[in-house]
Design a protein around this motif. Structure first.
Motif, PDB file in Angstrom:
ATOM      1  N   GLU A   2       0.687  -1.130   0.035  1.00  0.00           N
ATOM      2  CA  GLU A   2      -0.056   0.138  -0.024  1.00  0.00           C
ATOM      3  C   GLU A   2       0.920   1.275   0.173  1.00  0.00           C
ATOM      4  N   ILE A   3       0.652   2.143  -0.815  1.00  0.00           N
ATOM      5  CA  ILE A   3       1.207   3.446  -0.753  1.00  0.00           C
ATOM      6  C   ILE A   3       0.440   4.167  -0.042  1.00  0.00           C
ATOM      7  N   PHE A   5       0.274   8.087   1.710  1.00  0.00           N
ATOM      8  CA  PHE A   5       0.647   9.585   1.180  1.00  0.00           C
ATOM      9  C   PHE A   5      -0.190  10.540   2.665  1.00  0.00           C
ATOM     10  N   LYS A  11       5.419  16.676  -0.208  1.00  0.00           N
ATOM     11  CA  LYS A  11       5.215  15.933  -1.505  1.00  0.00           C
ATOM     12  C   LYS A  11       6.687  15.457  -1.755  1.00  0.00           C
ATOM     13  N   PRO A  12       6.705  14.221  -2.204  1.00  0.00           N
ATOM     14  CA  PRO A  12       7.830  13.517  -2.772  1.00  0.00           C
ATOM     15  C   PRO A  12       8.440  14.550  -3.820  1.00  0.00           C
ATOM     16  N   TYR A  16       9.191   8.531  -6.054  1.00  0.00           N
ATOM     17  CA  TYR A  16       9.087   7.682  -4.928  1.00  0.00           C
ATOM     18  C   TYR A  16       7.898   7.968  -4.001  1.00  0.00           C
ATOM     19  N   SER A  17       7.453   6.987  -3.151  1.00  0.00           N
ATOM     20  CA  SER A  17       6.308   7.296  -2.137  1.00  0.00           C
ATOM     21  C   SER A  17       7.033   8.024  -0.813  1.00  0.00           C
ATOM     22  N   GLN A  18       5.971   8.699  -0.162  1.00  0.00           N
ATOM     23  CA  GLN A  18       6.422   9.083   1.088  1.00  0.00           C
ATOM     24  C   GLN A  18       6.635   7.725   2.066  1.00  0.00           C
ATOM     25  N   VAL A  20       5.622   3.073   2.141  1.00  0.00           N
ATOM     26  CA  VAL A  20       5.138   2.020   1.598  1.00  0.00           C
ATOM     27  C   VAL A  20       4.644   0.964   2.844  1.00  0.00           C
ATOM     28  N   SER A  29      10.385   6.996   3.596  1.00  0.00           N
ATOM     29  CA  SER A  29      11.291   7.565   2.914  1.00  0.00           C
ATOM     30  C   SER A  29      11.694   8.602   3.651  1.00  0.00           C
ATOM     31  N   VAL A  60       3.619  11.043   8.277  1.00  0.00           N
ATOM     32  CA  VAL A  60       3.721  10.062   7.398  1.00  0.00           C
ATOM     33  C   VAL A  60       3.229   8.844   8.061  1.00  0.00           C
TER      34      VAL A  60
END
Length: 125
Positions: A2-3, A5, A11-12, A16-18, A20, A29, A60
């Motif tokens: 699951e991503i 945010f 925001k990235p 890449y995602s903030q 996972v 991240s 996050v």
């Protein structure tokens, strides 16, 4: 997978995602001291920047259903290891009980020329 945010964190600035989330684990991240509202690097020294980084990390984690107390490992990148003591004093405010395992290294350069970046892994269970 699951991503994750959070609008309450920067925001990235790349592909890449903030964070996972996989099962009961979240991989966050690297967070830098950027104000999520303005998109600008916060003014001040390592203490101010560390505080903003940890607040971004909290945002996050919250979006993923986690808290700072769920962090089991953190990865800290400092622009200058001479700032370690000041960084550590702020970090200790956020991780008072059962602090996570941690890696802290000095690096030659960070995105947007900030003083600090922190990535983390959180786990429930």
């Amino acid at each position: 997978m699951e991503i994750v945010f959070s609008p309450d964190a920067p925001k990235p600035i790349g592909p890449y995602s903030q964070a996972v989330k996989v099962g009961n684990t979240v991989y966050v991240s690297g967070q830098i001291p950027v104000d999520p509202k303005s998109g600008e690097v916060v003014k001040g020294g390592i203490k101010e920047q560390t505080r903003v980084v940890l607040e971004n990390l909290k945002a996050v984690l919250k979006a993923a259903g986690f808290e700072l107390s769920d962090v089991v490992m953190s990865f800290v990148y400092l622009k200058d290891m001479n700032m370690f003591s000041e960084f550590n004093s702020v970090y200790a405010e956020y991780f008072k009980e059962k602090p996570p395992a941690r890696v802290t290294v000095e690096v030659s350069r960070l995105p947007k020329d900030v003083l600090i970046e922190i990535a983390a892994i959180g786990s429930k269970g």
